[in-house]
Design a protein around this motif. Structure first.
Motif, PDB file in Angstrom:
ATOM      1  N   ALA A   1     -66.263  -3.209  -2.873  1.00 43.58           N
ATOM      2  CA  ALA A   1     -67.111  -4.397  -3.027  1.00 43.58           C
ATOM      3  C   ALA A   1     -67.474  -4.952  -1.645  1.00 43.58           C
ATOM      4  CB  ALA A   1     -66.369  -5.441  -3.836  1.00 43.58           C
ATOM      5  N   ASN A   2     -68.357  -5.932  -1.598  1.00 41.63           N
ATOM      6  CA  ASN A   2     -68.711  -6.591  -0.327  1.00 41.63           C
ATOM      7  C   ASN A   2     -67.447  -7.163   0.313  1.00 41.63           C
ATOM      8  OD1 ASN A   2     -71.574  -7.725  -2.005  1.00 41.63           O
ATOM      9  ND2 ASN A   2     -71.630  -6.376  -0.252  1.00 41.63           N
ATOM     10  N   GLY A   3     -67.346  -6.961   1.611  1.00 42.47           N
ATOM     11  CA  GLY A   3     -66.217  -7.546   2.348  1.00 42.47           C
ATOM     12  C   GLY A   3     -64.921  -6.779   2.164  1.00 42.47           C
ATOM     13  N   SER A   4     -64.963  -5.576   1.553  1.00 40.15           N
ATOM     14  CA  SER A   4     -63.709  -4.856   1.303  1.00 40.15           C
ATOM     15  C   SER A   4     -63.222  -4.117   2.561  1.00 40.15           C
ATOM     16  CB  SER A   4     -63.880  -3.883   0.135  1.00 40.15           C
ATOM     17  OG  SER A   4     -64.974  -3.028   0.380  1.00 40.15           O
ATOM     18  N   GLY A   5     -64.076  -4.014   3.573  1.00 39.33           N
ATOM     19  CA  GLY A   5     -63.618  -3.417   4.833  1.00 39.33           C
ATOM     20  C   GLY A   5     -64.272  -2.081   5.165  1.00 39.33           C
ATOM     21  N   LYS A   6     -65.305  -1.708   4.446  1.00 40.74           N
ATOM     22  CA  LYS A   6     -65.937  -0.390   4.661  1.00 40.74           C
ATOM     23  C   LYS A   6     -66.503  -0.272   6.081  1.00 40.74           C
ATOM     24  CE  LYS A   6     -68.834  -1.033   1.219  1.00 40.74           C
ATOM     25  NZ  LYS A   6     -68.468  -2.373   0.812  1.00 40.74           N
ATOM     26  N   SER A   7     -67.320  -1.274   6.480  1.00 39.39           N
ATOM     27  CA  SER A   7     -67.931  -1.196   7.821  1.00 39.39           C
ATOM     28  C   SER A   7     -66.865  -1.304   8.905  1.00 39.39           C
ATOM     29  CB  SER A   7     -68.952  -2.316   8.015  1.00 39.39           C
ATOM     30  OG  SER A   7     -69.937  -2.203   7.034  1.00 39.39           O
ATOM     31  N   SER A   8     -65.822  -2.096   8.653  1.00 39.29           N
ATOM     32  CA  SER A   8     -64.756  -2.226   9.661  1.00 39.29           C
ATOM     33  C   SER A   8     -64.087  -0.875   9.865  1.00 39.29           C
ATOM     34  CB  SER A   8     -63.717  -3.256   9.204  1.00 39.29           C
ATOM     35  OG  SER A   8     -64.354  -4.470   8.911  1.00 39.29           O
ATOM     36  N   LEU A   9     -63.889  -0.139   8.753  1.00 36.96           N
ATOM     37  CA  LEU A   9     -63.271   1.178   8.858  1.00 36.96           C
ATOM     38  C   LEU A   9     -64.174   2.110   9.674  1.00 36.96           C
ATOM     39  CD1 LEU A   9     -61.030   3.086   8.057  1.00 36.96           C
ATOM     40  CD2 LEU A   9     -62.161   3.469   5.874  1.00 36.96           C
TER      41      LEU A   9
ATOM     42  N   THR B   1     -72.486   3.506   0.685  1.00 35.28           N
ATOM     43  CA  THR B   1     -73.640   2.934   0.011  1.00 35.28           C
ATOM     44  C   THR B   1     -73.153   2.246  -1.259  1.00 35.28           C
ATOM     45  OG1 THR B   1     -75.644   3.423  -1.232  1.00 35.28           O
ATOM     46  CG2 THR B   1     -74.115   5.234  -0.961  1.00 35.28           C
ATOM     47  N   HIS B   2     -73.851   1.182  -1.615  1.00 32.84           N
ATOM     48  CA  HIS B   2     -73.470   0.515  -2.864  1.00 32.84           C
ATOM     49  C   HIS B   2     -74.030   1.264  -4.060  1.00 32.84           C
ATOM     50  CE1 HIS B   2     -71.327  -2.917  -1.302  1.00 32.84           C
ATOM     51  NE2 HIS B   2     -72.217  -2.986  -0.320  1.00 32.84           N
ATOM     52  N   ARG B   3     -75.101   2.095  -3.808  1.00 37.06           N
ATOM     53  CA  ARG B   3     -75.662   2.885  -4.913  1.00 37.06           C
ATOM     54  C   ARG B   3     -75.175   4.324  -4.728  1.00 37.06           C
ATOM     55  NH1 ARG B   3     -81.809   0.798  -4.131  1.00 37.06           N
ATOM     56  NH2 ARG B   3     -81.277   1.118  -1.956  1.00 37.06           N
TER      57      ARG B   3
END
Ligand SMILES: Nc1ncnc2c1ncn2[C@@H]1O[C@H](COP(=O)(O)OP(=O)(O)OP(=O)(O)O)[C@@H](O)[C@H]1O
Length: 545
Positions: free
Chosen positions: A299-307, A490-492
């Motif tokens: 979900a948003n803010g779950s840390g994907k981009s940080s990873l 990606t969210h999709r």
């Protein structure tokens, strides 16, 4: 000389900016705070100050010479320089003091905010679409009325008004002392009065005053500019916060057609310098075998981009280790690692160069020639930008955002050759969000075509694209994989995760599930929930058709 000095310092400034890594750069104190033009000012100010000092010395010599032949000559010399010396010592001016001026009135601040809401371009679209014009004017009136006549003068005016009038009168009187002295002398002994000597005295006193004022002002400006230059050279020595290793990557033993293998061991991460003390990642561990296709979901803010920031070496873990091809990441030279990674995000932008160069810059080492042109065109096709470029008047030569006008007449130009020139140099093409993403994706394909990339990370690069564009981009990336490790966010993710060798599912900074699509669906946990939300959106739509 001016051009040479400015050019020299422009390059120093660029190097000081470019040598900083992301966490170091995000701290404003590490960024050089000087413009090229200022460096010239230092030199210019020094030359001007020398001229002013020699003018001051010659005027003082003149006063002493004139006073030598007169009764009370030394006293007269002192009162001639009394005002400038008094002003220099007392620094009775806001700009001569260290100060901070700030507003506390909520109504003043609100009226200022409303003013910028009305006039700044960045708010224009939303103000227009929300029909906020009347609201803004009304609210501005209300805030201004609530100020009840409180002064909103510029701080320097308010400072001056706050000084005792007595101080101002005394300062003026000090300036008139030489004239008063002369007047008294004229009454006491009229035979000594010389109008020409009086005029010379008066002129000399004014010159001394202005020379001392200029020296004071230039002194502080030189000091400030010298400090800026010093900070520039200090900036070149700022140590980046991301530790740099000594091993080259890939080393000569790495198989050529193999992607990067990554092992993440108990990694936790908190953004340095952020006021948010929460961890963006908490004790995350997983293995990505070389050449695999990985999809990170959450979900948003779950840390994907940080990873992704960790894996691409833009930030480094607060604790834990990341191994690349079996060796701790920080033992490699950061520069080498970054060269081996192609990162594509939704935040990537077009550079202010031609469209062709925007793509070509993906492989800066590619030599000019027909082959390069073929690479650019192939990259544009893969990135879905071929059609965008075809529609441009000048194709790959089209400029994106270059601002060519250096300065222009404050008056509207009449129709004619001048106006035509202005229209030509000020013209640039504006691209839609989706078009920008297609061009930026083409840049990534150019980078991949360099053959040096071992990891491709695509972090929601299609947020502004239509679903067809998104599908085509991910398919094109999959097709050029050729041994490269690929990580997609990606969210999709529906059509991607089925091809994935590994899916990492994050929630609140923790890795809650990992596996293949079938394994995670069978587990019926977080991934299955996210997947079913997307799937149900499509089945509901089709059942309504
Ligand atoms: N530059 C930053 N400085 C401080 N905190 C940040 C920064 N970027 C992200 N965060 C915080 O880190 C946490 C994880 O954010 P991250 O961007 O990694 O999530 P995400 O899963 O990529 O979200 P999204 O799907 O919305 O892109 C969030 O709580 C966010 O507020």
């Amino acid at each position: 000389m001016r051009t040479r000095i400015k050019l020299h310092f422009k390059k120093v400034i660029m190097r000081a900016h470019l040598c900083l890594d992301l966490p170091t750069y995000s701290n404003a104190a590490n960024r050089p705070n000087i413009k090229g033009s200022r460096t010239w000012n230092v030199f210019h100010d020094l030359v001007r100050s020398t001229a002013v000092v020699s003018s001051l010395l010659s005027h003082i010599a003149l006063i002493l010479e004139l006073a030598r032949g007169e009764r009370g000559g030394s006293f007269f010399s002192v009162i001639c320089v009394a005002k400038p010396i008094y002003m220099y010592i007392t620094k009775d001016d806001m700009w001569s003091n260290k100060f901070i001026a700030y507003a506390t009135s909520p109504n003043f601040l609100r009226s200022r905010d409303l003013l910028s809401l009305a006039i700044e371009q960045k708010y224009k679209q939303e103000v227009l679409s929300g029909s906020l014009e009347g609201y803004i004017i009304n609210e501005f009136d209300k805030a201004h009325t609530a100020l009840k006549g409180t002064s909103d003068e510029f701080p320097a005016e308010a400072y001056r008004a706050s000084r005792s009038p007595f101080v101002g009168i005394c300062t003026s009187l000090l300036g008139d002392l030489p004239l008063m002295y002369y007047a008294v002398n004229a009454i006491m002994s009229p035979e000594t009065l010389s109008i020409s000597a009086l005029a010379i005295h008066q002129q000399t006193v004014v010159s001394i005053h202005s020379a001392i004022t200029r020296i004071t002002q230039q002194g502080s400006s030189i000091n400030k500019n010298l400090n800026h230059i010093k900070s520039l050279y200090d900036g070149l020595n700022v140590r980046n916060s991301i530790p740099d290793g000594t091993f080259s990557y890939p080393d000569c033993e790495s198989p050529k057609k193999k992607g990067m293998a990554i092992s993440v061991r108990d990694v936790s991460f908190r953004y340095p310098g952020s006021s948010d003390t929460r961890f963006a990642l908490k004790n995350v561990s997983f293995d990505i075998p070389a050449s695999s296709l990985v999809v990170i979901v959450g979900a948003n803010g779950s840390g994907k981009s940080s990873l992704v920031n960790m894996l691409t070496r833009l930030h480094y873990p607060t604790s834990g280790t990341i191994l690349v091809d079996g060796k701790p990441m920080n033992e490699y030279r950061s520069r080498d690692l970054r060269r081996a990674v192609a990162l594509l995000t939704q935040d990537h932008v077009l550079f202010p160069v031609s469209v062709g160069e925007n793509i070509a810059i993906g492989d800066p080492d590619c030599e000019d020639g027909p082959e390069k042109m073929e690479h650019i065109q192939a990259a544009a096709r893969l990135g879905g930008a071929a059609e965008v470029i075809r529609k441009l008047d000048q194709g790959l030569e089209e400029m994106t955002e270059r601002e060519e006008t250096l300065c222009s007449s404050p008056f509207p130009l009449p129709p004619g050759p001048l106006k035509e020139i202005a229209e030509r140099v000020e013209r640039y093409t504006e691209f839609s969000g989706g078009e920008v993403q297609r061009l930026v994706a083409s840049r990534t394909f150019m980078r991949i075509s360099s053959g040096k990339v071992k990891l491709v990370v695509a972090d929601e690069p299609t947020s502004a694209m239509d679903p067809e564009g998104e599908y085509e981009l991910f398919e094109a990336l999959r097709k050029v994989q050729d041994g490269i490790t690929m990580i997609f966010i990606t969210h999709r993710f529906g059509h991607l995760t089925k091809h994935a060798d590994l899916i990492l599912c994050l929630k609140d900074g923790e890795l809650v599930e990992s596996g293949t699509h079938c394994e995670l669906i069978a587990r019926d946990g977080e991934y299955s929930k996210l997947y079913n939300i997307q799937a149900s959106a499509f089945t509901e739509v089709s059942s309504h058709l």
